[in-house]
Design a protein around this motif. Structure first.
Motif, PDB file in Angstrom:
ATOM      1  N   LEU A   1       2.063  -5.554  -1.787  1.00  0.00           N
ATOM      2  CA  LEU A   1       1.225  -5.350  -2.971  1.00  0.00           C
ATOM      3  C   LEU A   1       0.442  -4.041  -2.855  1.00  0.00           C
ATOM      4  O   LEU A   1       0.169  -3.576  -1.752  1.00  0.00           O
TER       5      LEU A   1
ATOM      6  N   SER B   1      -3.108  -2.526  -2.684  1.00  0.00           N
ATOM      7  CA  SER B   1      -4.192  -3.282  -2.054  1.00  0.00           C
ATOM      8  C   SER B   1      -5.248  -3.744  -3.046  1.00  0.00           C
ATOM      9  O   SER B   1      -6.028  -4.642  -2.736  1.00  0.00           O
TER      10      SER B   1
ATOM     11  N   LYS C   1     -14.170   3.924   3.119  1.00  0.00           N
ATOM     12  CA  LYS C   1     -13.327   4.968   2.522  1.00  0.00           C
ATOM     13  C   LYS C   1     -14.258   5.943   1.805  1.00  0.00           C
ATOM     14  O   LYS C   1     -15.091   5.531   0.998  1.00  0.00           O
TER      15      LYS C   1
ATOM     16  N   ALA D   1      -1.818   4.809   4.777  1.00  0.00           N
ATOM     17  CA  ALA D   1      -1.521   6.225   4.557  1.00  0.00           C
ATOM     18  C   ALA D   1      -2.229   6.696   3.305  1.00  0.00           C
ATOM     19  O   ALA D   1      -2.404   5.932   2.357  1.00  0.00           O
ATOM     20  N   MET D   2      -2.649   7.936   3.318  1.00  0.00           N
ATOM     21  CA  MET D   2      -3.210   8.545   2.113  1.00  0.00           C
ATOM     22  C   MET D   2      -2.106   9.249   1.320  1.00  0.00           C
ATOM     23  O   MET D   2      -2.212   9.417   0.121  1.00  0.00           O
TER      24      MET D   2
ATOM     25  N   GLY E   1       0.816  -1.221   0.000  1.00  0.00           N
ATOM     26  CA  GLY E   1       0.000   0.000   0.000  1.00  0.00           C
ATOM     27  C   GLY E   1       0.846   1.266   0.000  1.00  0.00           C
ATOM     28  O   GLY E   1       2.080   1.229   0.106  1.00  0.00           O
ATOM     29  N   THR E   2       0.168   2.394  -0.092  1.00  0.00           N
ATOM     30  CA  THR E   2       0.814   3.702  -0.182  1.00  0.00           C
ATOM     31  C   THR E   2       1.798   3.942   0.970  1.00  0.00           C
ATOM     32  O   THR E   2       2.849   4.565   0.784  1.00  0.00           O
TER      33      THR E   2
ATOM     34  N   GLY F   1      -2.738  -0.935   1.801  1.00  0.00           N
ATOM     35  CA  GLY F   1      -3.319   0.142   1.020  1.00  0.00           C
ATOM     36  C   GLY F   1      -4.726   0.453   1.483  1.00  0.00           C
ATOM     37  O   GLY F   1      -5.452  -0.424   1.976  1.00  0.00           O
ATOM     38  N   THR F   2      -5.096   1.704   1.321  1.00  0.00           N
ATOM     39  CA  THR F   2      -6.409   2.120   1.816  1.00  0.00           C
ATOM     40  C   THR F   2      -7.548   1.760   0.860  1.00  0.00           C
ATOM     41  O   THR F   2      -8.708   1.795   1.261  1.00  0.00           O
ATOM     42  N   ASP F   3      -7.197   1.409  -0.399  1.00  0.00           N
ATOM     43  CA  ASP F   3      -8.267   1.133  -1.370  1.00  0.00           C
ATOM     44  C   ASP F   3      -9.177   0.000  -0.914  1.00  0.00           C
ATOM     45  O   ASP F   3     -10.378   0.011  -1.195  1.00  0.00           O
TER      46      ASP F   3
HETATM   47  N1  GLU Z   1      -4.787   5.089  -1.995  1.00  0.00           N
HETATM   48  C1  GLU Z   1      -4.235   3.776  -1.824  1.00  0.00           C
HETATM   49  C2  GLU Z   1      -3.443   3.744  -0.517  1.00  0.00           C
HETATM   50  O1  GLU Z   1      -3.643   4.644   0.229  1.00  0.00           O
HETATM   51  C3  GLU Z   1      -3.550   3.342  -3.060  1.00  0.00           C
HETATM   52  C4  GLU Z   1      -2.741   2.108  -2.996  1.00  0.00           C
HETATM   53  C5  GLU Z   1      -3.323   0.902  -2.342  1.00  0.00           C
HETATM   54  O2  GLU Z   1      -4.505   0.840  -1.969  1.00  0.00           O
HETATM   55  O3  GLU Z   1      -2.535  -0.048  -2.193  1.00  0.00           O
HETATM   56  O4  GLU Z   1      -2.703   2.908  -0.125  1.00  0.00           O
END
Ligand code: GLU
Length: 339
Positions: free
Chosen positions: A55, A57, A162, A114-115, A13-14, A88-90
């Motif tokens: 990876l 997400s 989200k 994290a965003m 993730g981010t 990742g937040t997705d």
């Molecule tokens: N906005 C997502 C994140 O904050 C993009 C990448 C992901 O979900 O892995 O991590």
């Protein structure tokens, strides 16, 4: 006093992303590097790091969630008192809810991320992870099971969503609100009522998530995908209906046919509020569909209803058992009816 044993499991993730030559970011940092970026003042915890996956997400799978739950269960058996998962937040809300189904309230598990990636000004990863660590080591977290900690707020897996594609303040629990907050570095609890307690029968690496189709109902669309779902290999359906749980009337005979063969859950495509049960009586209304054997998701959103159905199908062969498990989980939202 015994030290608390906390594990940080990194999924990517981010929060773990750094720039490549084209200045676009990809997951590169490991779990230990993420911990190294936070100055931890507490010497009352033993903190261990593990790269579980690395990876974006969007590429995580439901079987990854099953393997992660198994790993967390094993760590709890070995004495871990709390877990932080970074990803990742997705798909954060989906992984959190999937884990909550498999782990119940065994030990506190906080998912965070994290965003803004580590190279951006005001990167939020370190503060989010420090808050997640505070939460899982606090007495407040004892019976809250799986939560999401972002932007100093603590959300129950059941309700978190989200809400924004890029802002720091992008997570909310529409309706009930967060269960707690981190204030001046100290966890505060609003209520325990929003953290439902349930646990599905254990899944293991040999039990795979069942394929479940989620169909978003859109203006003027036809139910052609739904009609072919079984032939395509799907074992269950979630309909993300309009408003309080509505579909165009031409979908009704198709839904009735499919619901006679496969479990069909009716959710709403709206961010907030439950599927109703007895307000509208037109063809394709919530009442009409429920009378034809469809199961109401109530206030569980379609993405989460899909995960519930997928995991429940993997462990229930009997139709009636499956239906009662689905109904038990769906109705354990922490919300109760008052006369
Ligand atoms: N906005 C997502 C994140 O904050 C993009 C990448 C992901 O979900 O892995 O991590």
């Amino acid at each position: 006093m015994n030290k608390q044993v906390i594990w940080l499991l990194g999924l990517g993730g981010t929060v773990s992303m750094t720039s490549d030559a084209n200045a676009s970011v990809r997951p590169t940092l490991g779990a230990q590097q993420i911990i190294d970026g936070i100055s931890l003042s507490s010497d009352e915890i033993d903190l261990f790091a593990e790269d579980f996956l690395k990876l974006p997400s969007a590429s995580l799978s439901l079987n990854d969630v099953i393997s992660l739950a198994k790993r967390i269960d094993d760590l709890a058996d070995e004495g871990a008192s709390g877990i932080v998962v970074t990803q990742g937040t997705d798909t954060l809300e989906e992984v959190a809810f999937g884990l909550s189904l498999l782990l119940g309230q065994r030990i506190p598990v906080a998912l965070s991320g994290a965003m803004r990636n580590p190279s951006q000004l005001g990167a939020d990863g370190p503060a989010n992870i420090a808050a997640a660590l505070k939460w899982v080591t606090s007495s407040a977290a004892a019976n809250t099971g799986v939560t999401v900690v972002m932007d100093d707020e603590v959300h129950a897996a059941r309700h978190v969503q989200k809400m924004h594609t890029h802002r720091i303040r992008s997570f909310a629990s529409p309706g009930p609100g967060p269960i707690g907050a981190i204030v001046e570095g100290t966890p505060h609890m609003w209520t325990t009522e929003k953290t439902a307690s349930y646990r599905l029968p254990s899944l293991n690496d040999d039990v795979h998530a069942a394929p479940v189709l989620i169909v978003q109902v859109a203006l003027g669309d036809t139910p052609v995908l739904l009609e072919n779902a079984e032939a395509l290999g799907y074992r269950g359906i979630v309909i993300n209906g309009m408003g309080a749980g509505h579909v165009p009337s031409e979908w009704v005979p198709v839904i009735e046919r499919v619901a006679a063969r496969l479990p069909v859950i009716l959710a709403s495509r709206i961010h907030e509020g439950p599927v109703l049960s007895s307000t509208y009586g037109f063809s394709g209304s919530e009442k009409d569909l429920l009378e034809r054997g469809v199961i109401s998701a109530q206030d569980l959103n379609g993405l989460k209803a899909r995960i519930l159905l997928s995991f429940a199908l993997a462990t229930h062969d009997d139709k009636d058992d499956l239906r009662s498990t689905l109904q038990n989980v769906i109705s354990s939202s922490g919300r109760s009816q008052v006369d």
